[in-house]
Design an enzyme around this catalytic site. Structure first.
Site, PDB file in Angstrom:
ATOM      1  N   CYS A 113       0.617  -1.293  -0.045  1.00 34.00           N
ATOM      2  CA  CYS A 113      -0.470   0.395   0.313  1.00 34.00           C
ATOM      3  C   CYS A 113       0.610   1.128   0.282  1.00 34.00           C
ATOM      4  CB  CYS A 113      -0.793  -0.073   1.350  1.00 34.00           C
ATOM      5  SG  CYS A 113      -1.986  -1.262   1.502  1.00 34.00           S
ATOM      6  N   PRO A 127       2.068   7.750  -0.270  1.00 36.73           N
ATOM      7  CA  PRO A 127       2.470   8.799  -1.054  1.00 36.73           C
ATOM      8  C   PRO A 127       4.281   8.044  -1.305  1.00 36.73           C
ATOM      9  CG  PRO A 127       2.725   9.357   1.188  1.00 36.73           C
ATOM     10  CD  PRO A 127       2.080   8.379   1.278  1.00 36.73           C
ATOM     11  N   GLY A 128       4.531   7.831  -0.966  1.00 39.48           N
ATOM     12  CA  GLY A 128       5.523   7.590  -1.207  1.00 39.48           C
ATOM     13  C   GLY A 128       6.749   7.508  -0.519  1.00 39.48           C
ATOM     14  N   CYS A 174      -0.003   3.612  11.349  1.00 36.25           N
ATOM     15  CA  CYS A 174       0.153   4.792  12.700  1.00 36.25           C
ATOM     16  C   CYS A 174      -0.898   4.889  13.176  1.00 36.25           C
ATOM     17  CB  CYS A 174       0.671   6.052  11.838  1.00 36.25           C
ATOM     18  SG  CYS A 174      -0.731   6.575  10.138  1.00 36.25           S
TER      19      CYS A 174
END
Length: 526
Positions: free
Chosen positions: A231, A234-235, A357
């Site tokens: 997943c 954002p990278g 998180c």
């Protein structure tokens, strides 16, 4: 109107865990960055209060606007300094102004406070996020840590050397240090801003919270390996994996959202990543037996979660939200377990990092415990023994992170490793042999028996357990040291395939006979 539309858009992206508030605000290219950042942060801080006001007045049905847009408008209207827009939205909200203000007044009367700020919990009244250090990961695909340090020193920053204690990360002014756990991480004082810095724009540094750097660091795939980021958007973790792999090998990255994947592609290009293979695809629909994944040995799984560990997302849950949040956590945990089980199906997988998180046990230890019960061929690997915060018992091999104990956002990391048949045989052999040779009452035997109870890395050899409660019981049943040695635990023989993994012990009579034969032989030689 542009201010409120952009603020609502950022709040939605933060809830989807696309990036932090600060990163999204600065990447938005909005004309007045400070105004936008302040509105988003304050709205997020008062989120539960605003939601209660909005639900009690039922303005969503009457105005036909979405929740996040309603929150930013209501915040400025009744808590902030007034609406900063004209047009249809202002006319719409002014019609409901008196009802919204009355709802806020009733909340203050009910809680016996006079200020809006006093409606917040004590933790939210502290500017906690502003007190966290600014972490900067050096992108080793484009530069070195040494060169980055020299660059900052030339700009007037004062390098204080390598940190050795957590207290060393409490910095002020233009001082900075090297992190005490991660060698490619530099630490600056809390309000240091690098969003307009040349090194950031050129991709030489990545602005990433320390806890978010842990998954790739702990997975640590070797150069040339085949790795899968399940997943990915954002990278930041994907670019970190590429740096660890030195851009050699293959890095498969998946994300279901095409827009997020497009943003990620831009980030990876700026970071100099070239070994990636991006796919706009649902990871759960990826075939583990596909020929392109036959050499995948490492997987990083950071699935969608509640985001409860992110400081900017913390808010006091209102009574009306508790039941809804409970159902949402259950749904998230089921999805996360599904992702984890699917990832473990890749045939050559050796190691997998699972991270969130989130601060909720339902998304962390409970998911991992359920996964281990369903996948007895995998075990937990102990992580960073010097790390100050562990997973909740009995899963203390996992890591947790928090604002107080690690000076980071809230986070959770677990590393799972596949058992091999050979390793199981070795563990079984090591478990039995010391017991056959030594008396448990001797100090050396006590030590060897204790070491035989664990595998390499400290993992116990035990039968798969059926419930989380069984795991707790097993943890309590570990051998405890006494003045007479250790209390031994009964263990079953383990099989690998159809063969017994444990070899039969020699009897005392056989041992004595062998000893007498040796003595006679020696006597003849003399």
């Amino acid at each position: 109107m542009a201010l409120y539309a952009k603020a609502a858009e950022i709040l939605e992206k933060v809830e989807m865990k696309q990036a932090t508030v600060k990163t999204l605000v600065y990447d938005s290219k909005f004309q007045n960055i400070k105004q936008l950042f302040a509105l988003v942060c304050e709205t997020q801080k008062f989120s539960s209060i605003l939601q209660e006001i909005i639900e009690s007045t039922k303005i969503l049905k009457q105005t036909k606007i979405k929740m996040n847009l309603a929150k930013v408008l209501v915040y400025d209207l009744v808590i902030g300094k007034g609406l900063k827009c004209g047009g249809a939205w202002k006319v719409l909200m002014m019609k409901h102004r008196s009802r919204l203000q009355a709802a806020l007044a009733r909340m203050k009367i009910k809680q016996k406070v006079s200020r809006n700020q006093d409606l917040l919990s004590s933790s939210l009244q502290q500017p906690e996020g502003d007190q966290l250090p600014r972490y900067v990961r050096v992108n080793t695909l484009k530069t070195t840590v040494e060169d980055a340090i020299d660059y900052f020193k030339r700009e007037g920053f004062s390098y204080l050397g390598q940190a050795y204690r957590l207290d060393d990360l409490n910095l002020k002014g233009k001082s900075f240090v090297g992190d005490l756990h991660l060698s490619d991480l530099l630490v600056f004082s809390p309000k240091t801003d690098f969003h307009d810095h040349n090194l950031y724009k050129a991709g030489h540094i990545i602005l990433q919270d320390k806890a978010s750097c842990l998954p790739a660091y702990l997975l640590n795939p070797p150069t040339g390996s085949h790795v899968l980021d399940a997943c990915a958007a954002p990278g930041n973790k994907t670019s970190h994996l590429a740096a660890i792999m030195k851009n050699k090998g293959r890095l498969f990255a998946f994300d279901l959202d095409a827009k997020r994947l497009s943003t990620m592609s831009t980030l990876l290009l700026r970071a100099g990543v070239t070994c990636q293979q991006l796919a706009n695809q649902d990871f759960l629909k990826v075939d583990p037996d596909g020929p392109q994944y036959k050499d995948v040995e490492y997987i990083l799984l950071d699935p969608s979660c509640s985001g409860s560990g992110m400081v900017c997302l913390r808010d006091e849950t209102s009574p009306s939200q508790k039941e809804q949040d409970k159902r949402r956590l259950q749904a998230l945990a089921a999805f996360q377990l599904h992702c984890l089980n699917h990832a473990l199906r890749f045939p050559r997988l050796q190691r997998l990092v699972y991270s969130t998180c989130s601060i909720h046990t339902e998304e962390n230890e409970q998911v991992v415990a359920a996964c281990l019960l369903q996948n007895p061929g995998f075990r937990l690997v102990p992580l960073l023994q010097q790390w100050p915060e562990r997973g909740l018992a009995p899963l203390t091999k996992c890591l947790r992170a928090s604002t107080t104990k690690t000076l980071t956002h809230g986070f959770f990391v677990a590393l799972l490793e596949r058992h091999t048949a050979q390793r199981l045989e070795e563990q079984a052999s090591e478990t039995l042999n010391p017991v056959a040779e030594m008396s448990p009452s001797s100090p050396s035997a006590s030590k060897d028996i204790h070491e035989a109870d664990v595998t390499e890395g400290g993992d116990e050899v035990q039968e798969p357990m059926s419930t989380t409660k069984d795991m707790d019981m097993a943890e309590e049943a570990k051998p405890t040291e006494t003045s007479g040695g250790v209390k031994k635990r009964r263990r079953k023989k383990k099989k690998v395939g159809d063969k017994e993994a444990l070899k039969p012990k020699a009897t005392e009579e056989q041992t004595n006979t062998s000893g007498r034969a040796k003595k006679k032989k020696n006597a003849k030689v003399e």
